[in-house]
Design a protein around this motif. Structure first.
Motif, PDB file in Angstrom:
ATOM      1  N   ILE A  92       0.841  -1.206   0.000  1.00 52.58           N
ATOM      2  CA  ILE A  92       0.000   0.000   0.000  1.00 52.58           C
ATOM      3  C   ILE A  92       0.876   1.255   0.000  1.00 52.58           C
ATOM      4  O   ILE A  92       0.645   2.182  -0.784  1.00 52.58           O
ATOM      5  N   ASN A  93       1.896   1.276   0.862  1.00 53.53           N
ATOM      6  CA  ASN A  93       2.811   2.422   0.907  1.00 53.53           C
ATOM      7  C   ASN A  93       3.560   2.576  -0.420  1.00 53.53           C
ATOM      8  O   ASN A  93       3.743   3.691  -0.909  1.00 53.53           O
ATOM      9  N   TRP A  94       4.007   1.480  -0.988  1.00 54.04           N
ATOM     10  CA  TRP A  94       4.734   1.494  -2.258  1.00 54.04           C
ATOM     11  C   TRP A  94       3.848   2.041  -3.374  1.00 54.04           C
ATOM     12  O   TRP A  94       4.284   2.853  -4.175  1.00 54.04           O
ATOM     13  N   GLN A  95       2.593   1.596  -3.396  1.00 57.84           N
ATOM     14  CA  GLN A  95       1.657   2.090  -4.408  1.00 57.84           C
ATOM     15  C   GLN A  95       1.447   3.596  -4.282  1.00 57.84           C
ATOM     16  O   GLN A  95       1.391   4.305  -5.280  1.00 57.84           O
ATOM     17  N   GLY A 100       2.515   8.948  -6.427  1.00 57.41           N
ATOM     18  CA  GLY A 100       3.079  10.273  -6.187  1.00 57.41           C
ATOM     19  C   GLY A 100       4.153  10.615  -7.199  1.00 57.41           C
ATOM     20  O   GLY A 100       4.237  11.741  -7.690  1.00 57.41           O
ATOM     21  N   LYS A 101       4.978   9.627  -7.558  1.00 59.68           N
ATOM     22  CA  LYS A 101       6.016   9.835  -8.577  1.00 59.68           C
ATOM     23  C   LYS A 101       5.374  10.119  -9.936  1.00 59.68           C
ATOM     24  O   LYS A 101       5.820  10.989 -10.674  1.00 59.68           O
ATOM     25  N   GLU A 103       2.412  11.392 -10.552  1.00 62.51           N
ATOM     26  CA  GLU A 103       1.815  12.726 -10.540  1.00 62.51           C
ATOM     27  C   GLU A 103       2.881  13.807 -10.675  1.00 62.51           C
ATOM     28  O   GLU A 103       2.696  14.784 -11.391  1.00 62.51           O
ATOM     29  N   ALA A 104       4.019  13.626 -10.006  1.00 60.69           N
ATOM     30  CA  ALA A 104       5.097  14.596 -10.082  1.00 60.69           C
ATOM     31  C   ALA A 104       5.677  14.658 -11.492  1.00 60.69           C
ATOM     32  O   ALA A 104       6.001  15.728 -11.996  1.00 60.69           O
ATOM     33  N   GLU A 105       5.817  13.495 -12.144  1.00 62.81           N
ATOM     34  CA  GLU A 105       6.328  13.457 -13.513  1.00 62.81           C
ATOM     35  C   GLU A 105       5.342  14.107 -14.471  1.00 62.81           C
ATOM     36  O   GLU A 105       5.740  14.741 -15.443  1.00 62.81           O
ATOM     37  N   GLY A 106       4.060  13.942 -14.206  1.00 66.24           N
ATOM     38  CA  GLY A 106       3.041  14.515 -15.063  1.00 66.24           C
ATOM     39  C   GLY A 106       3.013  16.034 -14.999  1.00 66.24           C
ATOM     40  O   GLY A 106       2.650  16.709 -15.963  1.00 66.24           O
ATOM     41  N   LYS A 107       3.407  16.614 -13.879  1.00 61.66           N
ATOM     42  CA  LYS A 107       3.422  18.069 -13.709  1.00 61.66           C
ATOM     43  C   LYS A 107       4.631  18.705 -14.365  1.00 61.66           C
ATOM     44  O   LYS A 107       4.647  19.885 -14.646  1.00 61.66           O
ATOM     45  N   ASN A 108       5.680  17.911 -14.590  1.00 58.24           N
ATOM     46  CA  ASN A 108       6.914  18.451 -15.190  1.00 58.24           C
ATOM     47  C   ASN A 108       6.855  18.497 -16.675  1.00 58.24           C
ATOM     48  O   ASN A 108       6.299  18.029 -17.446  1.00 58.24           O
TER      49      ASN A 108
END
Length: 108
Positions: A92-95, A100-101, A103-108
């Motif tokens: 669950i934490n890994w997912q 989060g990664k 979403e961050a890549e999508g914003k860049n």
């Protein structure tokens, strides 16, 4: 990346889990519909998971990543209810980190 989970309440036994194991769990949706409505992980849940994986192995002609997951994690001597609970929490934490990664890549 490697992760270590506790395999017993005392912490005297641990298991190494790599991202490849977690990706295989995700790919085959191994935790989907695994737990009952009570959410308790006990030995019957461990057996249910193992039976599901055996069926997947038959259906996918011994998929290598699934075989590796079985050998390293699911059929390991230390895989009991406590360890499975820890694995589910890690997953669950890994997912959440993976999303989060993304979403961050999508914003860049």
């Amino acid at each position: 990346m490697k992760h270590t989970i506790q395999a017993n309440p005392k912490g005297s036994r641990t298991m190494e889990i790599c991202d490849g194991h977690l990706e295989t769990i995700k790919r085959f949706a191994l935790f989907s519909d695994l737990l009952d409505s009570n959410g308790i992980v006990d030995e019957t849940v461990v057996e249910k998971l193992r039976l599901n994986v055996r069926q997947l192995l038959e259906a996918h002609n011994g998929e290598e990543s699934l075989l590796t997951l079985c050998k390293d994690v699911l059929f390991h001597d230390n895989m009991k209810a406590f360890a499975l609970h820890q694995l589910i929490c890690l997953y669950i934490n890994w997912q959440q980190q993976e999303s989060g990664k993304t979403e961050a890549e999508g914003k860049n």
